[in-house]
Structure formats: structure tokens, C-alpha cells
Write a protein that holds these residues in place. Structure first.
Motif, mmCIF file in Angstrom:
data_model
loop_
_atom_site.group_PDB
_atom_site.id
_atom_site.type_symbol
_atom_site.label_atom_id
_atom_site.label_comp_id
_atom_site.label_asym_id
_atom_site.label_seq_id
_atom_site.Cartn_x
_atom_site.Cartn_y
_atom_site.Cartn_z
ATOM 1 N N ASN A 1 39.839 46.766 43.345
ATOM 2 C CA ASN A 1 40.211 48.037 43.941
ATOM 3 C C ASN A 1 38.971 48.842 44.372
ATOM 4 O OD1 ASN A 1 42.134 49.732 44.799
ATOM 5 N ND2 ASN A 1 42.677 50.554 42.772
ATOM 6 N N GLU A 2 38.003 48.157 44.932
ATOM 7 C CA GLU A 2 36.749 48.761 45.408
ATOM 8 C C GLU A 2 35.923 49.409 44.285
ATOM 9 O OE1 GLU A 2 36.629 46.886 48.335
ATOM 10 O OE2 GLU A 2 35.244 48.506 48.788
ATOM 11 N N GLN A 3 36.118 48.933 43.056
ATOM 12 C CA GLN A 3 35.305 49.398 41.940
ATOM 13 C C GLN A 3 34.550 48.204 41.353
ATOM 14 O OE1 GLN A 3 34.978 52.464 41.280
ATOM 15 N NE2 GLN A 3 36.888 53.544 41.712
ATOM 16 N N VAL A 4 33.291 48.420 40.975
ATOM 17 C CA VAL A 4 32.478 47.325 40.441
ATOM 18 C C VAL A 4 32.429 47.398 38.914
ATOM 19 C CG1 VAL A 4 30.185 46.260 40.418
ATOM 20 C CG2 VAL A 4 31.064 47.291 42.525
ATOM 21 N N ILE A 5 32.757 46.276 38.268
ATOM 22 C CA ILE A 5 32.766 46.188 36.810
ATOM 23 C C ILE A 5 31.798 45.087 36.395
ATOM 24 C CG2 ILE A 5 34.232 45.660 34.800
ATOM 25 C CD1 ILE A 5 36.621 46.388 36.836
ATOM 26 N N ASP A 6 31.002 45.345 35.361
ATOM 27 C CA ASP A 6 30.051 44.352 34.880
ATOM 28 C C ASP A 6 30.753 43.398 33.919
ATOM 29 O OD1 ASP A 6 27.873 42.937 33.961
ATOM 30 O OD2 ASP A 6 26.573 44.705 33.914
ATOM 31 N N LEU A 7 30.774 42.120 34.245
ATOM 32 C CA LEU A 7 31.453 41.160 33.366
ATOM 33 C C LEU A 7 30.573 40.737 32.186
ATOM 34 C CD1 LEU A 7 33.272 38.796 35.911
ATOM 35 C CD2 LEU A 7 34.328 40.407 34.314
ATOM 36 N N LEU A 8 29.299 41.103 32.217
ATOM 37 C CA LEU A 8 28.415 40.735 31.107
ATOM 38 C C LEU A 8 28.175 41.914 30.176
ATOM 39 C CD1 LEU A 8 25.827 38.517 33.004
ATOM 40 C CD2 LEU A 8 27.918 37.844 31.798
ATOM 41 N N LEU B 1 45.656 42.922 32.627
ATOM 42 C CA LEU B 1 46.766 42.613 33.516
ATOM 43 C C LEU B 1 46.605 41.239 34.134
ATOM 44 C CD1 LEU B 1 46.912 45.990 35.426
ATOM 45 C CD2 LEU B 1 48.551 45.175 33.727
ATOM 46 N N ASN B 2 47.720 40.555 34.261
ATOM 47 C CA ASN B 2 47.694 39.245 34.876
ATOM 48 C C ASN B 2 47.342 39.329 36.356
ATOM 49 O OD1 ASN B 2 47.815 36.626 34.332
ATOM 50 N ND2 ASN B 2 50.053 36.430 34.391
ATOM 51 N N GLU B 3 47.863 40.340 36.993
ATOM 52 C CA GLU B 3 47.638 40.490 38.428
ATOM 53 C C GLU B 3 46.178 40.839 38.724
ATOM 54 O OE1 GLU B 3 50.057 43.940 39.552
ATOM 55 O OE2 GLU B 3 48.209 45.086 39.353
ATOM 56 N N PHE B 4 45.451 41.213 37.670
ATOM 57 C CA PHE B 4 44.084 41.664 37.868
ATOM 58 C C PHE B 4 43.224 40.598 38.527
ATOM 59 C CE2 PHE B 4 39.858 43.040 36.878
ATOM 60 C CZ PHE B 4 39.943 44.415 36.920
ATOM 61 N N SER B 5 43.269 39.382 37.935
ATOM 62 C CA SER B 5 42.372 38.355 38.464
ATOM 63 C C SER B 5 42.803 37.919 39.862
ATOM 64 C CB SER B 5 42.270 37.165 37.522
ATOM 65 O OG SER B 5 43.285 36.242 37.781
ATOM 66 N N SER B 6 44.087 38.115 40.192
ATOM 67 C CA SER B 6 44.479 37.724 41.544
ATOM 68 C C SER B 6 44.072 38.781 42.568
ATOM 69 C CB SER B 6 45.969 37.438 41.600
ATOM 70 O OG SER B 6 46.696 38.614 41.392
ATOM 71 N N ARG C 1 35.517 34.823 30.169
ATOM 72 C CA ARG C 1 36.364 35.387 29.109
ATOM 73 C C ARG C 1 36.616 36.870 29.353
ATOM 74 N NH1 ARG C 1 34.068 31.784 25.629
ATOM 75 N NH2 ARG C 1 32.296 33.157 25.329
ATOM 76 N N ASN C 2 35.574 37.580 29.736
ATOM 77 C CA ASN C 2 35.758 39.008 30.008
ATOM 78 C C ASN C 2 36.665 39.235 31.205
ATOM 79 O OD1 ASN C 2 34.293 40.033 27.897
ATOM 80 N ND2 ASN C 2 32.354 39.934 29.027
ATOM 81 N N ARG C 3 36.595 38.310 32.157
ATOM 82 C CA ARG C 3 37.451 38.445 33.320
ATOM 83 C C ARG C 3 38.907 38.299 32.912
ATOM 84 N NH1 ARG C 3 37.972 35.066 39.004
ATOM 85 N NH2 ARG C 3 38.839 36.855 40.079
ATOM 86 N N ALA D 1 30.976 44.208 29.313
ATOM 87 C CA ALA D 1 32.332 44.694 29.539
ATOM 88 C C ALA D 1 32.684 45.904 28.677
ATOM 89 C CB ALA D 1 33.332 43.569 29.297
ATOM 90 N N ASN D 2 32.093 45.964 27.480
ATOM 91 C CA ASN D 2 32.409 47.095 26.594
ATOM 92 C C ASN D 2 31.930 48.416 27.174
ATOM 93 O OD1 ASN D 2 33.503 45.368 24.779
ATOM 94 N ND2 ASN D 2 31.563 45.047 23.708
ATOM 95 N N HIS D 3 30.967 48.280 28.023
ATOM 96 C CA HIS D 3 30.405 49.400 28.729
ATOM 97 C C HIS D 3 31.522 50.172 29.460
ATOM 98 C CE1 HIS D 3 27.456 51.564 31.004
ATOM 99 N NE2 HIS D 3 27.802 51.028 32.142
ATOM 100 N N GLY D 4 32.468 49.387 30.030
ATOM 101 C CA GLY D 4 33.718 49.944 30.559
ATOM 102 C C GLY D 4 33.586 50.927 31.700
#
Ligand code: ADP
Ligand code: MG
Length: 348
Positions: free
Chosen positions: A153-160, A212-217, A203-205, A162-165
Motif C-alpha cells: 500500500n505504498e508503505q515501506v516495511i523492513d523485513l529484517l 493477513l493472508n492477502e498481505f503477501s498477495s 518468516r517476517n513476511r 520487523a519489530n521496529h514496526g
């Protein structure tokens, strides 16, 4: 000749992978009519007319993970990244078409700390092993750093981290171009270090707080290796040659169902169902794949994904696009959308 005609025409390569029918589809026998007349061509029966599409390579359902690595041209991306270029491999297609399977192997294997079967390694793991094998044969110092992020959704999340949130900002500077502020970078000395990074990100992904399941799609995941190397100049032992290359692997959001099953390419790209970054990426790639437009205005700034890929897509490196489709007759209109998206990337 003109500037455009001097341009090598292989900046963008497009390959197609057709996954096998799964159990459910096999039981229902819902395979659509298609044929592979050879040399990178697939013919698909859509609404009773045969449509033909040609790409650099077409992988039929029997193709193994090893076949993909050996024949998709991904080795060239690794070689060039080691030599200071920015190269990118992207997987796209509808949800369930095999993008993650192709890039990282069966997605199920990242659950519950299972041991991953090396036979099922995807393009990413195979490229990482190949990279380290090549680096071992190279003298001089090298430094590999990895980052792994997700765009939702045009937001960047760090997968390494993740707790940073927090959502991270995309910035631009004259020296660096577009970059993600405060993105976690992991120094990797061995291929095992990189495998740990990959597994952590996967795993974080899958199990991140969003859950949400739809998240990765609907999200794009991007693993980037920065490869710095320093070698002695073969002509002058007092001189060092330093190079910085980049190798990026992107598992794109799904190219999903459009409401109208008779939809044309235009309606796909107008549709609200298509994620903005995918739409902009399609536009950028279409321009870059056209030698006449390559030096014109490319709309990188229109999405986070294309900002972050701008140097790879527009530079002298190579982009590999892996289109993934299912052979299920229930999905033929989504499949047509993927085939058209792939064709926009390269006119062969
Ligand atoms: P996507 O990432 O495009 O949503 P996945 O990679 O998750 O799709 O694939 C959906 C399912 O199909 C997974 O269980 C995956 O392991 C399986 N699958 C995909 N491609 C293949 C293939 N070439 N061979 C065997 N199974 C596959
Ligand atoms: Mg996936």
C-alpha cells in the motif's frame, strides 16, 4: 546510426513459467488449451481464438527449479552485479501462479523452522550460491551487504527489523539516488549468512504483525545485495579498482482478477484492482523496453517500487522478468493479463 540503434537490446529479458496443475485442478481436469510451438512461444486459447505470445524463454510445467536457474539468464545478472552493475530479477503473475515458488522455493518450507530441501531452492538461493562460488575465485577484498523490505500500500516495511514496526521513508540524494532511510543492512561474509537473512525475511513476511493472508498477495518484497569489491589494477599494482554492484530480487504483488472477464489490456491498467506500483512498473518497463523511449522521461517517481528500482532498471545492468502463470482454465483471463503485462515489457 542513431543513438537509439546503438543501444544493446537486451536490458530487459522476459521469460515465462507455466506451473503444473495442482491436485485440485488435476481432479477437476481444468486445464486450458495451450501449446508450445517452440522458441519461446506460447499459444493460448482465449474465448475460442488462439493468441500467441513470444518471450525470451518459455518454461513448460515440467521445468525444474534447476532448469529455471540454468536457462533464465539469471547467472548473467550475478556476473554483472559482481562487476559493478545494478541488476534485478522480478517475478510477477496472479496470486498462486508460482512467483514465490520460483524465487525462493515452495513458500510452505519457511514455516516452523523446517529444513529446506536444496532441490527446491529457487532463483534466489541458487544465485546466492553461485555468487559466493564466483567471489571465492576472485582475488581482492569484497563486502556483501543485504537488505530485505516489503512495500504494501505504498508503505515501506523492513523485513529484517520487523519489530521496529514503523514505515520507512524513501529519500533521494544526489550521491545515492533513491534510498530507504534507516533500512537495516546486514553484512554477509558467507552464503550461510545470506541464507539466514533470506529465511528471516521470509518468516517476517509471512508471520508479521499484519498477519493477513492477502498481505503477501498485495505486497512486493525486495531483497537487495550490495556488492563492493576492490581489486588490484592488472596494469598497475599500485592502483586499486573499486566497484559497487547491486543485485535485487523482487517478488511482486499479484496481478489479480479484474471484474470484467473480457477485459482488454487497457482495462487491466485502468483497473483499481491493480496495485499502483505494478501499474507504474509496467509503464516504466514498457518505455525502457522500447529503444526509442529508453532515453526519454521514465515515470520512476510515480511509485515507491519504481523509485527504488530506478538505478537498476534504467542503468546498464540487466533486468530479468519472470512471468508466472497457471494452466488452469478457471484463471485464463488472469493468465491473459499476465501475458499482456509481460509482452508490454518486451516487443520481440
Ligand atoms: P504466488 O507466490 O504466485 O502466490 P506460490 O509460489 O505461493 O504462488 O505458489 C502457489 C502454490 O503452488 C505453492 O504451494 C507452490 O509451492 C506451488 N507451486 C508453484 N509453482 C510450482 C511449480 N513449478 N511446481 C510445483 N509446485 C508449484
Ligand atoms: Mg507469493
Amino acid at each position: 546510426g542513431t543513438e537509439a540503434s546503438d543501444e544493446p537490446d537486451d536490458h530487459i529479458n522476459v521469460v515465462l513459467r507455466v506451473r503444473p496443475l495442482n491436485m485440485q485442478e488435476l481432479t477437476r481436469r481444468d486445464v486450458f488449451h495451450s501449446s508450445f510451438p517452440g522458441s519461446g512461444t506460447i499459444e493460448v486459447d482465449h474465448n475460442s481464438s488462439m493468441r500467441s505470445f513470444t518471450y525470451n524463454v518459455v518454461f513448460e510445467p515440467e521445468a525444474t527449479q534447476e532448469d529455471l536457474f540454468d536457462h533464465s539468464g539469471v547467472r548473467k545478472l550475478v556476473d554483472m552485479a559482481m562487476n559493478g552493475y545494478a541488476c534485478t530479477a522480478l517475478a510477477f503473475g496472479q496470486t498462486g501462479s508460482g512467483k514465490t515458488h520460483t524465487m525462493t522455493g515452495p513458500p510452505q518450507q519457511f514455516q516452523d523452522g523446517k529444513q529446506i530441501d536444496p532441490k527446491m531452492y529457487g532463483l534466489i538461493q541458487r544465485s546466492l550460491f553461485y555468487l559466493f562460488k564466483q567471489l571465492e575465485q576472485q582475488s581482492g577484498s569484497k563486502r556483501i551487504r543485504a537488505s530485505y523490505l516489503e512495500i504494501y500500500n505504498e508503505q515501506v516495511i523492513d523485513l529484517l527489523n520487523a519489530n521496529h514496526g514503523k514505515y520507512l521513508q524513501v529519500r533521494w540524494s544526489k550521491n545515492r539516488g533513491f534510498y530507504v532511510e534507516n533500512l537495516f543492512l546486514v553484512e554477509c561474509e558467507t552464503v550461510d549468512d545470506l541464507m539466514v537473512v533470506l529465511e528471516e525475511g521470509m518468516r517476517n513476511r509471512q508471520t508479521g504483525s499484519h498477519g493477513l493472508n492477502e498481505f503477501s498477495s498485495r505486497s512486493h518484497s525486495m531483497l537487495t545485495l550490495t556488492i563492493d569489491s576492490e581489486q588490484t589494477d592488472p596494469d598497475d599494482e599500485n592502483l586499486a579498482i573499486t566497484k559497487r554492484g547491486k543485485l535485487t530480487f523482487v517478488d511482486l504483488a499479484g496481478i489479480e482478477k479484474v471484474k470484467d472477464s473480457n477485459s482488454t489490456a487497457e482495462s487491466l491498467f485502468e483497473s483499481n484492482n491493480i496495485n499502483k506500483s505494478l501499474l507504474v512498473l509496467g509503464n516504466c518497463i514498457a518505455s525502457l523496453g522500447d529503444a526509442k523511449k529508453r532515453h526519454g522521461h521514465i515515470p520512476y517517481r510515480d511509485s515507491k517500487l519504481t523509485k527504488l528500482l530506478a538505478d537498476s532498471l534504467g542503468g546498464n545492468g540487466v533486468t530479468l522478468m519472470v512471468a508466472c502463470i497457471t494452466p488452469s482454465s478457471h484463471q485464463v483471463s488472469e493468465t491473459m493479463n499476465t501475458l499482456r503485462y509481460a509482452s508490454r515489457a518486451k516487443k520481440i
